[in-house]
Design a protein around this motif. Structure first.
Motif, PDB file in Angstrom:
ATOM      1  N   HIS A   1     -89.440  -4.315 -60.748  1.00  0.00           N
ATOM      2  CA  HIS A   1     -88.396  -5.328 -60.900  1.00  0.00           C
ATOM      3  C   HIS A   1     -87.019  -4.682 -61.073  1.00  0.00           C
ATOM      4  O   HIS A   1     -86.021  -5.157 -60.517  1.00  0.00           O
ATOM      5  CB  HIS A   1     -88.707  -6.248 -62.087  1.00  0.00           C
ATOM      6  CG  HIS A   1     -89.692  -7.334 -61.779  1.00  0.00           C
ATOM      7  ND1 HIS A   1     -91.028  -7.093 -61.643  1.00  0.00           N
ATOM      8  CD2 HIS A   1     -89.529  -8.672 -61.578  1.00  0.00           C
ATOM      9  CE1 HIS A   1     -91.652  -8.232 -61.373  1.00  0.00           C
ATOM     10  NE2 HIS A   1     -90.763  -9.196 -61.328  1.00  0.00           N
TER      11      HIS A   1
ATOM     12  N   MET B   1     -85.838  -3.461 -57.675  1.00  0.00           N
ATOM     13  CA  MET B   1     -85.342  -4.543 -56.820  1.00  0.00           C
ATOM     14  C   MET B   1     -83.984  -5.048 -57.307  1.00  0.00           C
ATOM     15  O   MET B   1     -83.118  -5.398 -56.503  1.00  0.00           O
ATOM     16  CB  MET B   1     -86.353  -5.689 -56.790  1.00  0.00           C
ATOM     17  CG  MET B   1     -87.678  -5.332 -56.136  1.00  0.00           C
ATOM     18  SD  MET B   1     -87.475  -4.743 -54.443  1.00  0.00           S
ATOM     19  CE  MET B   1     -86.720  -6.185 -53.688  1.00  0.00           C
ATOM     20  N   GLN B   2     -83.792  -5.084 -58.612  1.00  0.00           N
ATOM     21  CA  GLN B   2     -82.509  -5.530 -59.153  1.00  0.00           C
ATOM     22  C   GLN B   2     -81.393  -4.554 -58.782  1.00  0.00           C
ATOM     23  O   GLN B   2     -80.309  -4.962 -58.359  1.00  0.00           O
ATOM     24  CB  GLN B   2     -82.597  -5.683 -60.664  1.00  0.00           C
ATOM     25  CG  GLN B   2     -81.306  -6.203 -61.296  1.00  0.00           C
ATOM     26  CD  GLN B   2     -81.386  -6.296 -62.798  1.00  0.00           C
ATOM     27  OE1 GLN B   2     -82.293  -5.752 -63.418  1.00  0.00           O
ATOM     28  NE2 GLN B   2     -80.447  -6.995 -63.409  1.00  0.00           N
TER      29      GLN B   2
ATOM     30  N   GLU C   1     -80.477  -4.832 -55.147  1.00  0.00           N
ATOM     31  CA  GLU C   1     -79.668  -6.025 -54.882  1.00  0.00           C
ATOM     32  C   GLU C   1     -78.230  -5.843 -55.345  1.00  0.00           C
ATOM     33  O   GLU C   1     -77.299  -6.361 -54.724  1.00  0.00           O
ATOM     34  CB  GLU C   1     -80.300  -7.233 -55.574  1.00  0.00           C
ATOM     35  CG  GLU C   1     -79.660  -8.567 -55.230  1.00  0.00           C
ATOM     36  CD  GLU C   1     -79.786  -8.931 -53.762  1.00  0.00           C
ATOM     37  OE1 GLU C   1     -78.880  -9.601 -53.236  1.00  0.00           O
ATOM     38  OE2 GLU C   1     -80.795  -8.543 -53.136  1.00  0.00           O
TER      39      GLU C   1
ATOM     40  N   ARG D   1     -75.873 -15.369 -53.989  1.00  0.00           N
ATOM     41  CA  ARG D   1     -77.039 -14.489 -53.861  1.00  0.00           C
ATOM     42  C   ARG D   1     -77.040 -13.595 -55.095  1.00  0.00           C
ATOM     43  O   ARG D   1     -76.109 -12.805 -55.285  1.00  0.00           O
ATOM     44  CB  ARG D   1     -76.972 -13.658 -52.586  1.00  0.00           C
ATOM     45  CG  ARG D   1     -78.164 -12.701 -52.441  1.00  0.00           C
ATOM     46  CD  ARG D   1     -78.073 -11.844 -51.210  1.00  0.00           C
ATOM     47  NE  ARG D   1     -79.174 -10.895 -51.183  1.00  0.00           N
ATOM     48  CZ  ARG D   1     -80.067 -10.776 -50.206  1.00  0.00           C
ATOM     49  NH1 ARG D   1     -79.981 -11.556 -49.137  1.00  0.00           N
ATOM     50  NH2 ARG D   1     -81.029  -9.872 -50.276  1.00  0.00           N
ATOM     51  N   GLN D   2     -78.076 -13.732 -55.942  1.00  0.00           N
ATOM     52  CA  GLN D   2     -78.054 -13.018 -57.211  1.00  0.00           C
ATOM     53  C   GLN D   2     -79.465 -12.680 -57.687  1.00  0.00           C
ATOM     54  O   GLN D   2     -80.351 -13.520 -57.652  1.00  0.00           O
ATOM     55  CB  GLN D   2     -77.343 -13.859 -58.282  1.00  0.00           C
ATOM     56  CG  GLN D   2     -77.089 -13.141 -59.590  1.00  0.00           C
ATOM     57  CD  GLN D   2     -76.299 -14.002 -60.555  1.00  0.00           C
ATOM     58  OE1 GLN D   2     -76.801 -14.981 -61.091  1.00  0.00           O
ATOM     59  NE2 GLN D   2     -75.035 -13.639 -60.783  1.00  0.00           N
ATOM     60  N   ALA D   3     -79.623 -11.429 -58.131  1.00  0.00           N
ATOM     61  CA  ALA D   3     -80.875 -10.995 -58.746  1.00  0.00           C
ATOM     62  C   ALA D   3     -80.836 -11.295 -60.236  1.00  0.00           C
ATOM     63  O   ALA D   3     -79.766 -11.339 -60.846  1.00  0.00           O
ATOM     64  CB  ALA D   3     -81.081  -9.500 -58.514  1.00  0.00           C
ATOM     65  N   GLU D   4     -82.006 -11.514 -60.820  1.00  0.00           N
ATOM     66  CA  GLU D   4     -82.120 -11.828 -62.253  1.00  0.00           C
ATOM     67  C   GLU D   4     -81.186 -12.987 -62.624  1.00  0.00           C
ATOM     68  O   GLU D   4     -80.438 -12.928 -63.593  1.00  0.00           O
ATOM     69  CB  GLU D   4     -81.812 -10.599 -63.106  1.00  0.00           C
ATOM     70  CG  GLU D   4     -82.776  -9.446 -62.907  1.00  0.00           C
ATOM     71  CD  GLU D   4     -84.202  -9.799 -63.291  1.00  0.00           C
ATOM     72  OE1 GLU D   4     -84.405 -10.233 -64.436  1.00  0.00           O
ATOM     73  OE2 GLU D   4     -85.109  -9.630 -62.449  1.00  0.00           O
ATOM     74  N   HIS D   5     -81.263 -14.045 -61.833  1.00  0.00           N
ATOM     75  CA  HIS D   5     -80.394 -15.207 -62.014  1.00  0.00           C
ATOM     76  C   HIS D   5     -80.963 -16.119 -63.099  1.00  0.00           C
ATOM     77  O   HIS D   5     -82.121 -16.535 -63.050  1.00  0.00           O
ATOM     78  CB  HIS D   5     -80.273 -15.973 -60.703  1.00  0.00           C
ATOM     79  CG  HIS D   5     -79.419 -17.198 -60.801  1.00  0.00           C
ATOM     80  ND1 HIS D   5     -78.047 -17.165 -60.728  1.00  0.00           N
ATOM     81  CD2 HIS D   5     -79.749 -18.507 -60.979  1.00  0.00           C
ATOM     82  CE1 HIS D   5     -77.564 -18.380 -60.851  1.00  0.00           C
ATOM     83  NE2 HIS D   5     -78.570 -19.220 -61.005  1.00  0.00           N
TER      84      HIS D   5
ATOM     85  N   ASP E   1     -86.089 -13.875 -60.019  1.00  0.00           N
ATOM     86  CA  ASP E   1     -85.950 -12.488 -59.567  1.00  0.00           C
ATOM     87  C   ASP E   1     -84.858 -12.377 -58.511  1.00  0.00           C
ATOM     88  O   ASP E   1     -84.094 -11.420 -58.486  1.00  0.00           O
ATOM     89  CB  ASP E   1     -87.277 -11.977 -59.004  1.00  0.00           C
ATOM     90  CG  ASP E   1     -88.294 -11.720 -60.103  1.00  0.00           C
ATOM     91  OD1 ASP E   1     -87.893 -11.634 -61.285  1.00  0.00           O
ATOM     92  OD2 ASP E   1     -89.492 -11.608 -59.793  1.00  0.00           O
ATOM     93  N   LEU E   2     -84.780 -13.381 -57.651  1.00  0.00           N
ATOM     94  CA  LEU E   2     -83.706 -13.438 -56.651  1.00  0.00           C
ATOM     95  C   LEU E   2     -83.482 -14.893 -56.263  1.00  0.00           C
ATOM     96  O   LEU E   2     -84.434 -15.629 -56.001  1.00  0.00           O
ATOM     97  CB  LEU E   2     -84.064 -12.628 -55.403  1.00  0.00           C
ATOM     98  CG  LEU E   2     -83.038 -12.657 -54.253  1.00  0.00           C
ATOM     99  CD1 LEU E   2     -81.714 -12.022 -54.682  1.00  0.00           C
ATOM    100  CD2 LEU E   2     -83.581 -11.967 -53.010  1.00  0.00           C
TER     101      LEU E   2
END
Length: 273
Positions: free
Chosen positions: A48, A51-52, A55, A96-100, A116-117
């Motif tokens: 995780h 991936m963050q 992004e 478009r945002q990770a950990e939103h 997560d996205l």
């Protein structure tokens, strides 16, 4: 009343076993985990984070160069999910945002979710979630899991999107596997949105009553007396739900639970599906 913050984990517990919710969040009892489970959780957290950072455009080399297993999984995922990992910008993307993070006040409780996205466009929005275990055999259980239901519900309630314009996709990235990851997408509609709202209303009405009775009268939360559920529960000893199941069914089997059974998490999945 205190504004309790409730996530999908809380809602799943309140649905599956309110007494376990009491032990974990009112008694603050911890749940021991095995070294194998801890290793799996650590790997999932690492993926995780990877991936963050990807992004956010941050360097990811330090997370994968010395971890060949992570590198393999990331390359496989990049190949399978190229359409969402592409760095090309699209004119219709609003957010478009990770950990939103999303939150919503419902009957005095704060419902929360972390995507997560999230990719939000002019006419539609997609929620993505990374799962670091194998593709589920029972997709209907995942559809009914509160992660799926709450995440979609919150997005509609906190935006201008109609239910039909949002979806949620799970990507299953299994460690120690050379197979390409699988994805599972759930669409949404007004009927499902209304049903989720009704179920939330019922759960939170129950929670309000249980909390009041617990605080004012010392009454415990209800038990769930299902043989398989009680048999693998870490709180079988204080709860005695396992014992009551056997007594009710007249099996005539000893109700003594060994420590090895009570504290084993080998058969407990990351998410109930």
């Amino acid at each position: 009343m205190v504004n309790y913050r409730l996530s999908q984990q809380h809602l799943n517990l309140l649905t599956n076993c309110p007494r376990k919710f009491q032990y974990l969040y009112l008694h603050n009892l911890g749940v021991p985990i095995t070294s194998a489970e801890q290793e799996r959780l650590n790997w999932g957290s690492q993926f995780h984070l990877l991936m963050q950072q990807k992004e956010l455009g941050l360097p990811i080399e330090s997370l994968i160069l010395e971890n060949q297993e992570m590198l393999l999984c990331f390359n496989n995922f990049s190949q399978a999910a190229s359409e969402i990992l592409s760095s090309e910008t699209q004119d219709d993307i609003i957010l478009r945002q990770a950990e939103h993070h999303r939150s919503f006040n419902f009957k005095g409780y704060i419902l929360t979710a972390i995507y997560d996205l999230l990719i939000a466009k002019n006419k539609q929005a997609q929620i993505f979630d990374w799962k670091t275990y194998r593709y589920p055999k029972n997709q209907e259980k995942l559809a009914q899991n509160w992660q799926t239901r709450l995440y979609l519900y919150l997005l509609v309630e906190t935006s201008k999107y109609l239910p039909e314009a949002v979806s949620m996709t799970y990507w299953f990235i299994q460690p120690k596997s050379e197979k390409l990851p699988y994805k599972l997408t759930f669409s949404y509609n007004q009927q499902a949105h209304k049903k989720t709202e009704q179920d939330l209303q019922k759960i939170l009405d129950n929670l309000t009553d249980w909390l009041k009775n617990y605080q004012e009268k010392g009454l415990e939360f209800p038990q769930v007396q299902i043989l398989d559920t009680c048999y693998t529960c870490q709180f079988s000893s204080p709860c005695q739900g396992f014992s009551e199941v056997y007594n009710r069914e007249g099996e005539g089997v000893s109700t003594d639970i060994s420590a090895d059974l009570i504290f084993s998490l080998d058969n407990i999945p990351e998410i109930v599906i």
